[in-house]
Scaffold this active site. Structure first.
Site, PDB file in Angstrom:
ATOM      1  N   ALA B 142      -2.249  -6.228  16.727  1.00 41.63           N
ATOM      2  CA  ALA B 142      -1.765  -7.570  16.787  1.00 41.63           C
ATOM      3  C   ALA B 142      -0.415  -7.582  16.058  1.00 41.63           C
ATOM      4  CB  ALA B 142      -2.686  -8.519  16.195  1.00 41.63           C
ATOM      5  N   THR B 143      -0.143  -7.006  15.064  1.00 39.15           N
ATOM      6  CA  THR B 143       1.240  -6.691  14.296  1.00 39.15           C
ATOM      7  C   THR B 143       2.097  -6.259  15.357  1.00 39.15           C
ATOM      8  OG1 THR B 143       0.046  -6.415  12.247  1.00 39.15           O
ATOM      9  CG2 THR B 143       2.377  -5.572  12.416  1.00 39.15           C
ATOM     10  N   ASN B 222      -6.093 -16.691   9.393  1.00 38.38           N
ATOM     11  CA  ASN B 222      -6.634 -15.621   8.883  1.00 38.38           C
ATOM     12  C   ASN B 222      -7.475 -15.873   7.433  1.00 38.38           C
ATOM     13  OD1 ASN B 222      -3.945 -15.639   8.133  1.00 38.38           O
ATOM     14  ND2 ASN B 222      -4.179 -13.477   7.258  1.00 38.38           N
ATOM     15  N   GLN B 250      -7.336 -13.813  15.306  1.00 40.77           N
ATOM     16  CA  GLN B 250      -8.671 -14.108  14.645  1.00 40.77           C
ATOM     17  C   GLN B 250      -9.340 -14.966  15.561  1.00 40.77           C
ATOM     18  OE1 GLN B 250      -9.643 -13.330  11.776  1.00 40.77           O
ATOM     19  NE2 GLN B 250      -8.009 -12.226  10.719  1.00 40.77           N
ATOM     20  N   SER B 270      -6.043  -8.733  18.867  1.00 36.79           N
ATOM     21  CA  SER B 270      -6.529  -7.385  18.102  1.00 36.79           C
ATOM     22  C   SER B 270      -7.852  -7.079  18.298  1.00 36.79           C
ATOM     23  CB  SER B 270      -6.262  -7.654  16.653  1.00 36.79           C
ATOM     24  OG  SER B 270      -6.739  -6.403  15.835  1.00 36.79           O
ATOM     25  N   SER B 271      -7.945  -5.589  18.460  1.00 32.05           N
ATOM     26  CA  SER B 271      -9.271  -5.154  18.865  1.00 32.05           C
ATOM     27  C   SER B 271     -10.446  -4.986  17.671  1.00 32.05           C
ATOM     28  CB  SER B 271      -9.256  -3.742  19.644  1.00 32.05           C
ATOM     29  OG  SER B 271     -10.452  -2.838  19.589  1.00 32.05           O
ATOM     30  N   HIS B 272      -9.790  -4.638  16.509  1.00 35.98           N
ATOM     31  CA  HIS B 272     -10.678  -4.376  15.237  1.00 35.98           C
ATOM     32  C   HIS B 272     -11.312  -5.746  14.874  1.00 35.98           C
ATOM     33  CE1 HIS B 272      -8.130  -4.975  11.760  1.00 35.98           C
ATOM     34  NE2 HIS B 272      -7.476  -5.014  12.589  1.00 35.98           N
ATOM     35  N   THR B 310       2.303   6.947  26.015  1.00 36.90           N
ATOM     36  CA  THR B 310       0.736   7.036  26.545  1.00 36.90           C
ATOM     37  C   THR B 310      -0.348   6.195  25.870  1.00 36.90           C
ATOM     38  OG1 THR B 310       1.202   9.482  27.154  1.00 36.90           O
ATOM     39  CG2 THR B 310      -0.899   8.759  27.152  1.00 36.90           C
ATOM     40  N   CYS B 395      -3.427  -8.336   2.850  1.00 38.54           N
ATOM     41  CA  CYS B 395      -2.124  -7.691   2.658  1.00 38.54           C
ATOM     42  C   CYS B 395      -1.725  -8.229   1.299  1.00 38.54           C
ATOM     43  CB  CYS B 395      -0.995  -8.403   3.843  1.00 38.54           C
ATOM     44  SG  CYS B 395      -1.792  -8.590   5.333  1.00 38.54           S
TER      45      CYS B 395
END
Lengths: 103, 471
Positions: B142-143, B222, B250, B270-272, B310, B395
């Site tokens: 996402a960043t 977040n 989020q 974001s995936s995680h 890729t 962060c």
């Protein structure tokens, strides 16, 4: 066991469904990770109980086949989980599987 | 700040005082407490490199650990990251064992088979937000998606438009991208938020100028978990013909989102944060009406030329599977998280002088941010070494800087310092929540007994009336 990991095209018998249910619970219990174990136990129980109310034949077959697919994933992942050990969490009794008590 | 210094010094004093007197009821075993290296600890606090007492040795008197249980902390930091779902890993393993083709190789079967899987994943990711698969561009997270949107769009339209709008409570990567644009000559408006953490729609409308190019407001915060009024913001943006970007890292899959209903032009995902692998994300970019942007990464022209390089099929497929599971498990997860969050909230807010940060109604249940007055968040986190928590975003947790999000809400330094964020997710159990409620009750009481401010408060002294002397 092997017949339980095959999908069906006709209505599965009661024994077959219960057999799949128990196998899925057993696989869930094998997870070394506390959170995954508890989640899959909760989820398996919830799904089977929810699907108990199904009456239409094709829906029952579809639900059964879906569960078979999930079972193969669960079996594989439970085995992988057993290969990597981490410390137990603070809510887990040492050397005992907490989910087993609930069965 | 002055208040904090006073608190810390007095705290240290009363710490020693407390430890030297063994008659206190909460020191269950005075003999055992005497054996602890108390003096060492007291001495080390005055030196530069302070080693945190392992296992919070000094606190052992307050709550003896049960050695019949494990030692790994309970994970309650789901806003930082989530555990990878075993079903996601199962999907990913195929790509590390057999499917290794480059999805962009169009001349052979190895390429085709991975491409097929990548496109399946793209569809699953798009389905969650009601988008077309062609509108999804995979990124590294996402960043990167935020950078791409916030830098890319204004740069493309820079000949006519020079202004962007965002909010003060946005994630650091949005704020820093905006700062970067300021250096390039763009104007940025940082909208303030109310006490509930929500932006004021009237203010937003007023801030929009003729040369405004982009509005970027996040979906779910977040740190405090509040949900911004995306639908209204989308409507305002559409009316004023301004692009609307939203950082939904989020929010994706956790609250209902439909890009067409909400008039969203770009969305970072974001995936995680959704039980998928780390290192993968996506940016939704609307095709009709088309949003144009300058790509940050140029090269072979993959992903419609917007993000060359890729793709990582294992990560993308894992992300896709995580998205598929989000839809499949939506109700089951939502009910579970809601039940646990309510339990946690009632359990913790029953402690006196605790405040739930952010709006009570417009919030995502899985993120509970609570301030414990008269305690420093860092000391509570240290005392809670059996629970993995954070006092804010990952962060800023390394520094002692108070959360800028809570600051923007109008919380004072002391309250911002004493906040703790609890993240609940799919794999959190009720047993864990019960443990956490119990542990926090005990340790908040314990730490407050040490706090001279708490003592003064109990004596009925209004802390705001005190004039602290300078040094």
């Amino acid at each position: 066991m092997s017949s339980l990991s095959k999908s069906v095209s006709t209505l599965p018998s009661r024994t077959k469904v219960l057999g799949l249910y128990h196998n899925m619970l057993r696989s869930s219990l094998k997870f070394d990770n506390y959170n995954f174990r508890e989640y899959f136990l909760r989820k398996t129980r919830y799904e089977f109980r929810k699907n108990m109310e199904l009456t239409e034949e094709d829906k029952i077959i579809a639900a059964y086949n879906d569960a078979v697919k999930q079972f193969t994933v669960l079996k594989r992942q439970a085995t992988i989980s057993e290969m990597y050990h981490f410390d137990k969490t603070v809510v887990e009794p040492q050397g005992k599987v907490s989910g087993a008590e609930k069965n | 700040m002055l208040r904090n210094t006073v608190l810390r010094q007095n705290c240290r004093l009363s710490f020693k005082r407390l430890l030297s007197s063994s008659h206190k009821p909460w020191l269950a075993a005075p003999a055992a407490a005497d054996k602890q290296p108390i003096v060492d600890l007291g001495a080390s606090t005055s030196t530069a490199n302070i080693v945190p007492p392992t296992g919070a040795a000094i606190l052992k008197g307050g709550f003896a650990k049960d050695t019949t249980y494990g030692t790994r902390p309970i994970y309650l930091d789901m806003q930082a990251t989530t555990p990878t779902d075993p079903r996601v890993l199962d999907k990913m393993l195929q790509f590390y064992t057999g499917l290794y083709g480059n999805p962009h190789s169009s001349t052979h079967a190895y390429g085709w088979e991975t491409e097929k899987e990548v496109e399946k994943a793209r569809k699953y990711v798009a389905d969650v937000i009601g988008a077309d698969p062609k509108e999804i561009v995979f990124t590294s997270g996402a960043t990167e998606s935020n950078n791409m949107a916030i830098k890319g769009v204004p740069r493309f339209y820079k000949s006519t438009k020079k202004h962007i709008i965002t909010a003060q409570t946005e994630h650091k990567c949005v704020l820093n991208s905006a700062r970067h644009l300021q250096d390039e000559g763009f104007d940025v408006t940082y909208l303030p938020v109310g006490e509930d953490g929500l932006i004021d729609l009237e203010q937003l409308e007023k801030a929009i100028r003729k040369d405004t190019c982009l509005v970027s407001i996040m979906g779910v915060n977040n740190e405090i978990g509040v949900i911004q009024p995306l639908e209204e913001i989308g409507r305002i943006c559409k009316k004023n013909k301004v692009f609307f970007h939203t950082d939904c890292a989020q929010a994706y899959g956790k609250i209902p989102l439909d890009v067409n209903k909400l008039n969203i032009d770009m969305m970072s995902i974001s995936s995680h944060k959704i039980y998928g692998p780390k290192g993968c994300g996506a940016l939704y970019i609307r095709r009709r009406p088309r949003v144009r942007m300058d790509p940050i990464i140029t090269g072979g022209g993959q992903e419609r030329g917007l993000r060359s390089g890729t793709l990582a099929p294992p990560l993308v497929a894992g992300f896709g599977e995580a998205a598929r599971l989000l839809i499949q498990e939506y109700d089951f997860d939502k009910n579970h998280i809601e039940y646990l969050a309510n339990k946690l909230k009632t359990g913790l807010l029953s402690i006196e002088d605790t405040i739930l940060n952010g709006s009570a109604d417009h919030r995502f249940n899985g993120c509970v941010n609570i301030s414990f007055a008269y305690i420093e968040g860092e000391s509570l986190l240290m005392a809670l070494n059996d629970i993995a928590l954070s006092s804010g975003s990952a962060c800023t947790s390394a520094s002692l800087e108070p959360s800028y999000v809570l600051h923007a809400l109008g919380a004072d330094d002391a309250l911002a310092h004493s906040s703790i964020r609890f993240g609940i997710g799919r794999f959190t159990t009720e047993e864990e929540i019960d443990y956490v409620i119990n542990a926090i009750h005990k340790r908040v009481n314990f730490l407050r007994e040490l706090s001279p401010l708490w003592e003064m408060k109990q004596e009925g002294i209004d802390l705001n009336s005190i004039e602290w002397s300078g040094h």
